[in-house]
Design an enzyme around this catalytic site. Structure first.
Site, mmCIF file in Angstrom:
data_model
loop_
_atom_site.group_PDB
_atom_site.id
_atom_site.type_symbol
_atom_site.label_atom_id
_atom_site.label_comp_id
_atom_site.label_asym_id
_atom_site.label_seq_id
_atom_site.Cartn_x
_atom_site.Cartn_y
_atom_site.Cartn_z
ATOM 1 N N GLY A 210 -7.325 1.183 8.072
ATOM 2 C CA GLY A 210 -6.870 0.206 7.086
ATOM 3 C C GLY A 210 -6.687 0.874 5.733
ATOM 4 N N CYS A 211 -5.926 0.223 4.869
ATOM 5 C CA CYS A 211 -5.618 0.830 3.577
ATOM 6 C C CYS A 211 -6.863 0.868 2.687
ATOM 7 C CB CYS A 211 -4.476 0.082 2.897
ATOM 8 S SG CYS A 211 -4.636 -1.712 2.856
ATOM 9 N N TYR A 212 -7.550 -0.270 2.550
ATOM 10 C CA TYR A 212 -8.774 -0.264 1.734
ATOM 11 C C TYR A 212 -9.800 0.723 2.284
ATOM 12 C CZ TYR A 212 -7.422 -4.548 -0.858
ATOM 13 O OH TYR A 212 -6.806 -5.472 -1.665
#
Lengths: 343, 343, 343, 343
Positions: free
Chosen positions: A147-149
């Protein structure tokens, strides 16, 4: 040439994958699959590709997968695992950009995303955070792209965790993301008049990326960690900046920690450690870099780490290509070296 | 490898030149010259270049020019001609991004920019609007890279002018530009709180790009034209969209005109004609493309042309590189083929 | 106290009406009607009203209209006329913010908006452009509140038209509007990632506001005019700036024209003429002002008028209240005098 | 009518004070003082005031202070104390928007701002955080108007501190501010091309507002606190959102805490507690409100408080007027009740 097929090619991540793969010298895009845009040339839906790419979106068809060497799945979780399974069964390298193959602990996955249908494939998969899991990635047929976060958070924390330099329950991650992180949507909440000149927190104390962050950070730390994670919506198109707080276990100053980070990431091209100053969002947007800086607050004995990525590149499409490079034994930087536009 | 030196390398155009030249397979940047940043590594002033470019700004020195094959001058007008003269005398190909070598009629130049000191060099120079002046460019040692507004306006009008399809005094160019067009400045007028959520016209009926547009459009039309040109400041970083109005001399509809434009630009890779729909700013930002669309207003017999460019690329650094490609007999597209980020 | 009911109260115009009416000393909002939000307190859907307004959206009910003195209809055209008819039959003053009662020539209306069902009400209605139609407004029970683009365009042109200072077929209106002009929508075209850092023309040579502008300008000029009108979408929330071009019939300079404008609007509080400089969008946003400046281009004998309004205030809700003030014989400025936030 | 003089009237805070005072029914602005703009009518420098305010900036003159009842000082710290002293000696109520009269502990002040010249005036001053220090304000002649970040932080924390519901050293304040917080500047760092689409932390572990926050929070808590405070720069014009983390000392859930906050602030008009959902920046911009929401993270036993203000209103000019209202025994809400524009 590596033949690449992209399933879910018309979303923001899919389009970014296409844009980046066009710069990759060893890849040929063999098919772009999007049922909602089937039979439409990409230059009609996305005129930025006029004269650049002469391809038409296709409806899904297993034959399109058969002719590919690598399959990128840029689909919603749950749906994605069906296509991953299918491509896996056809013997393809599969890089899945959903959350379906990010977890080792399926209890964590199920709590946030519902039941997983292909639990037996988990052992065939690796977590595609290249800088940390490179060896596992090399030997897996399914790569769960992070995921990006989590990408911004885990890489910002890894040296501290691995060396147990921070107190177990002291970690707080305050992240701010551009709007493209929400994906391509007609949702009113993401309309210009709502987002422009606005700023807000969302998913406070319940965002699904928390469990992904906790699983991976716990692994690095060697103990189960509980982490506070708060995402916010920035009025910008792309980029994530995470401000990470943790209490130090030792009396270390900024220079000590910078040295530790530089050593930890000494062979990692895509990690840039700031000795002076701190990274800003625009230094990384448009690139696959993770820019990391930090300060130590003597008074409170906390370290404050600033970690920046482009959510669509290192946080999605770029890291997916980096994973492909690893998997196909290419130089990991291939097709991914670029300075951001900045202005 | 072509060795390139950039004088005035720390401004917006200079930095964009560096960013683009890094993608060019046949160019090596031999020096970046900026007296205000002398001896500072570029990664300190512009951290987006960390790990990408290991160069230090230098004070000007003729030896730096001597070792280059091509010199890009990204300096203010007036100052620029001094360095152009010097590089020319050293036998270098010089691409000047100021207005100093854009004019053939020095009376026009002097009226807007003051006296020209090297009038004898004008005959050695050509106007670097590649699609129109390719042959002259090939045989000149000094190339006056066009202004950003003129690039969008002239290319948007050229087919109409060349074929005299519009009435002589009917042309109105209403242009809207992003803020980077003003250059790198600490000017209060360009501060965030002034520009954000704002929009304004400026230089109305007196902007200096008018004379450049008029000279080149008159040349294409074969008669002296008077043109109304109004620039506006958009709250975006980059891009120019020009809305061009002209009264048709013949009874032509949209399809006729599209056909004429397509024919006129049939060999031009960087010109994209829209048969359906109209271009938008974001389709071209980050690229060297000129996107052109049009509509015909039957009631008033006017054509309305929409012409979009990226002011820093096709309107400055990209076109400069395109000129270099022409001059060095490279494929004109080299290093300049890319889809924009869009989001 | 004047009791006001707002039908269609949850859209952008409806919400802005509520916000402005709260500042009006002689008005009490008796009901806010929105079927899609019925029975929801406004502070739930629009938290900016917490502690400011304790009202709940209601489903439409004729009794709500009966208890009102003035009814504002902020509904889509076609739908709106039904409620206007109903309120009119109940003897109420009706201010309609749709296009249903803006036209005198129903052929123009029908061409752009479809058949009108209550043609007999047209003679009971007036066009609510206060500065031009004040007397008609006083004697009408139905007021067709002008469109946002027409307000900026007509007021920018009125002195030139009334005195026939410009050539009949020379008028071009190049308008740029903020996104709130599109209304409250979940449309993908208005999502943040589409609009931010973008700019585009739309409805070129066919936008429906053209016929409204032409009808009113023809009336002022005394002859039928054909006008070119091009709207564009700015990446800002609110405001319209129109750049208007016309060829002068006489040899007039800027000072002459400024004098004519000042004279023409000498009793109009909401019109501000710029003797020096030109208006910018932010000088008017948040206000009911129309800011007008101009330049004369000697070379082409054109006047270029810059006319700015806030599309939601003078272009919608503010002008509606100004109309109410006229109709109820209040000081026209009541509740509408404010400086914009600017930054 | 209260006569108000504003010293430093041309900065962002000064202009905002003027804009807000124009809405105040009991105040007349007697003079606007700005040496850099002396003798220039405000409508020339700030055209948003055309037809709204007919005043001219004046050079400082003690006579201008003599004729005022209240003096607002919107000057830089250090300079400000000179004028505060002078106005105090003339017997005026002085509301100082600099940091010069915010501290009780001058050691804290001096460390961050340098030596204080009028230490004897400290005992005559009170900290103008209205909701907490109302009684002190009533009896002081000098009011030190709070900093913008401290206003959002202290009011967000006060109920937790006062009741010792959080662990002493657990408090982290992660704040994000719009650009107007930096004041009116031509600084390159605040130019549009730098700020737009960017986001960054600054002053990490050393911002001067930390000591102001710590002094006031320690007072509320009854013990000396060390607090981590990180400010960030948002690409918006105005508004501050603070995300505040603290570890609970008791087992309290969200509802318990909401109840405690509602009780604590039950008489405070300008504090709005969110029972459902969380505040967003745009709900408060343009207003004097402080919007507060919170979540409890069971797993980590942390409370996460979201506190939003408009940095120029509740964080500066609005709170200054609220202080004036208190001091002159007016209803505290006078001139300060408004809903934000939102879009």
């Amino acid at each position: 040439m590596i033949k690449a097929s992209i399933i879910g090619a018309s979303g923001y991540t899919g389009i970014e994958l296409i844009r980046l793969l066009l710069k990759h010298p060893d890849v040929e895009i063999s098919s772009i699959i999007s049922s909602s845009n089937r039979d439409i040339p990409i230059e009609k839906t996305n005129p930025q590709f006029k004269k650049i790419l002469n391809l038409t979106f296709k409806e899904f068809d297993a034959d399109l997968i058969k002719e590919a060497d690598v399959v990128f799945c840029a689909l919603p979780h749950g749906v994605s695992q069906e296509y991953v399974k299918l491509a896996y069964d056809l013997g393809k390298v599969v890089i899945d950009l959903s959350s379906d193959f990010r977890y080792k602990d399926l209890a964590r996955y199920s709590k946030d995303y519902g039941e997983h249908k292909y639990t037996n494939l988990i052992s065939e998969s690796s977590y595609g955070l290249c800088e940390i899991y490179r060896e596992e990635i090399k030997s897996s047929k399914i790569i769960g792209n992070p995921g990006c976060y989590p990408t911004s958070a885990i890489l910002g924390l890894a040296p501290l965790l691995k060396k147990k330099l921070v107190q177990k329950d002291s970690i707080i991650i305050d992240s701010k993301s551009g709007v493209s992180g929400a994906g391509k949507k007609s949702d009113f909440a993401y309309s210009f008049c709502e987002v422009d000149e606005n700023f807000k927190a969302y998913g406070v104390a319940k965002h699904r990326h928390t469990s992904e962050i906790e699983e991976k950070c716990s692994f690095l730390y060697g103990e189960t960690l509980n982490i506070s994670f708060t995402p916010h919506l920035l009025p910008v198109k792309r980029g994530i900046l995470s401000t990470i707080y943790a209490t130090l276990t030792k009396n270390l100053d900024k220079n000590d920690l910078i040295e530790i980070y530089k050593q930890f990431y000494k062979d990692e091209f895509f990690i840039r450690i700031y000795e002076d100053g701190l990274p800003e969002l625009k230094y990384v947007t448009g690139t696959n870099f993770v820019d990391i800086g930090l300060e130590v607050d003597r008074k409170t004995n906390r370290v404050i780490v600033i970690s920046c990525i482009d959510n669509l590149i290192k946080g999605a499409a770029g890291q997916a290509i980096q994973n492909m490079n690893i998997k196909f034994s290419l130089n990991e930087k291939t097709g991914l070296v670029m300075a951001g536009e900045y202005f």
